[in-house]
Write a protein that holds these residues in place. Sequence first.
Motif, PDB file in Angstrom:
ATOM      1  N   ASP A  70      -9.211  -3.609   0.379  1.00  0.00           N
ATOM      2  CA  ASP A  70      -9.764  -3.444   1.727  1.00  0.00           C
ATOM      3  C   ASP A  70     -11.215  -2.969   1.702  1.00  0.00           C
ATOM      4  OD1 ASP A  70      -7.500  -4.392   2.813  1.00  0.00           O
ATOM      5  OD2 ASP A  70      -7.042  -2.634   4.036  1.00  0.00           O
ATOM      6  N   ASN A  98      -5.116   2.172   2.731  1.00  0.00           N
ATOM      7  CA  ASN A  98      -6.058   1.407   1.916  1.00  0.00           C
ATOM      8  C   ASN A  98      -5.907   1.713   0.429  1.00  0.00           C
ATOM      9  OD1 ASN A  98      -7.156   0.123   4.142  1.00  0.00           O
ATOM     10  ND2 ASN A  98      -8.777   1.623   4.424  1.00  0.00           N
ATOM     11  N   HIS A 128     -15.787   3.965  -1.892  1.00  0.00           N
ATOM     12  CA  HIS A 128     -14.918   3.097  -1.084  1.00  0.00           C
ATOM     13  C   HIS A 128     -15.187   3.275   0.400  1.00  0.00           C
ATOM     14  CE1 HIS A 128     -11.320   1.696   1.004  1.00  0.00           C
ATOM     15  NE2 HIS A 128     -11.098   0.918  -0.025  1.00  0.00           N
ATOM     16  N   ARG A 150       0.837  -1.211   0.000  1.00  0.00           N
ATOM     17  CA  ARG A 150       0.000   0.000   0.000  1.00  0.00           C
ATOM     18  C   ARG A 150       0.867   1.256   0.000  1.00  0.00           C
ATOM     19  NH1 ARG A 150      -4.191  -2.300   3.362  1.00  0.00           N
ATOM     20  NH2 ARG A 150      -3.984  -4.513   2.995  1.00  0.00           N
TER      21      ARG A 150
END
Length: 453
Positions: free
Chosen positions: A223, A214, A207, A143
């Motif tokens: 995620d 994330n 999201h 990430r």
Amino acid sequence: MGQRLGVERGGAELLGGGEPVKGMDSYAQRYGGHQFGNWAGQLGDGRAITLGEIQCEGEVLELQLKGSGRTPYSRTADGKAVLRSSIREFLCSEAMHHLGVPTTRALSLVTTGESILRDVMYDGHRAYEQGAIVGRVAPSFIRFGSFQIHSASGDTETLKTLVEHTIRTHFPSHSSKDDVEMLAWLCQIAEDTALMIAHWMRVGFVHGVMNTDNMSIHGLTIDYGPYGWLEDYNPGWTPNTTDSSTRRYRYGQQPQIAAWNLARLLEAMVPLMDDPEQLHDVLSAYTTCFDQHHNQMWVEKLGLNEFRDEDEELVRTLNSLLQEVETDMTIFFRLLCTLQSPNIEYFTSAFYDETTVPVQAWNEWLEAWWSRVEGQPNREAMLQANPKYVLRNWMAQLAIDAAEKGDFSVCESLHELLQDPYGEQPEHEEEWFQKRPEWARNRVGCSMLSCSS
Ligand code: AMP
Ligand code: MG
């Protein structure tokens, strides 16, 4: 469900958090991140374990379990996941894949038989829920925050090692040998991120928790937590109640937030650059690339032949009309694909209250669009850009309600339905090509979700 999806017994044990098999060198990744705009230090992996990597058609794929128990980064939490959130991750990541949205994939979902205590809305109402583990797959789960943590602690050596590993393993046409190469690699990440966000905007995905931990380095949706799907078209909507005061991660702000997150990644790379000023170019690359994808998105959603300057007005008016009264995004755009003459009556099923529809303004817009496409929209492109079936918030909740009683049939039906989101599937229209039922308007899990579970 793991077994029903064809995983053998030994596989189900492993994917259900059993002992790793010989030869596996499992580990939890260390990362930090900015949460809701603030540096939050070290965060994870608190509940994800990588089992290993496999080579698949020349690509490296990492296999990870989410919810199998504590890791060195679990802090005070249990490292586990509940059935509810695991179903949400499993179904949504697969739905996104079939929608053509870059995403991590789900391999398995196994219930553990454990009871786990959770406070769903963080309001003191704790209750036991069933435990479950999702097996998930991606080139890697690295990430933005994986780099940030080393930069923040001043550990340039580890930062450099991670950059070199990431490029060598996942970006073989790039290198980190000088500024020019670093910039080219970072521009690739910016472009991949821009493409992902444009897809989110196209399908109405929110999201919900776009913290830098994330954000996948591969531009994959990662995620799945308090995400949601726009039902009535409201760019200010976020499903995440943790974010209800500022709605930082609302639908309409996702493109800007991705740029902000990218800026944090670029800051983390400063120690590896001779001339860090040049990192600004990467942000410009993101903006240019997003604008291109976004215009192309409108070309496809509206069946245009190209994006012209005058189309900006067409899109702007459409955006404000869609917000004037509650209008279902998915149904509206899907019906637009098959419209035969410019009349808003055709869209009755997309409105929550037909009596309030601004008929004249809508008909004017439809006529403007109709003449722009000369009565011949590119219907083929439209049908591939405007899905008929997405994982509406209440659909996931129905699957969860049944599964919590031991009935996985709704999960399985949705898993199948969402493999063909652009197909007509007339046999499923009555059940699933529907706007949000009234019971779901204010229900936890449908319109309200919280961060981790
Ligand atoms: P999320 O909101 O799911 O992205 O989680 C934020 C951070 O909290 C991540 O580093 C997670 O690994 C960690 N986390 C979330 N839930 C748990 C849990 N049940 N146990 C340990 N860590 C967790
Ligand atoms: Mg996370």
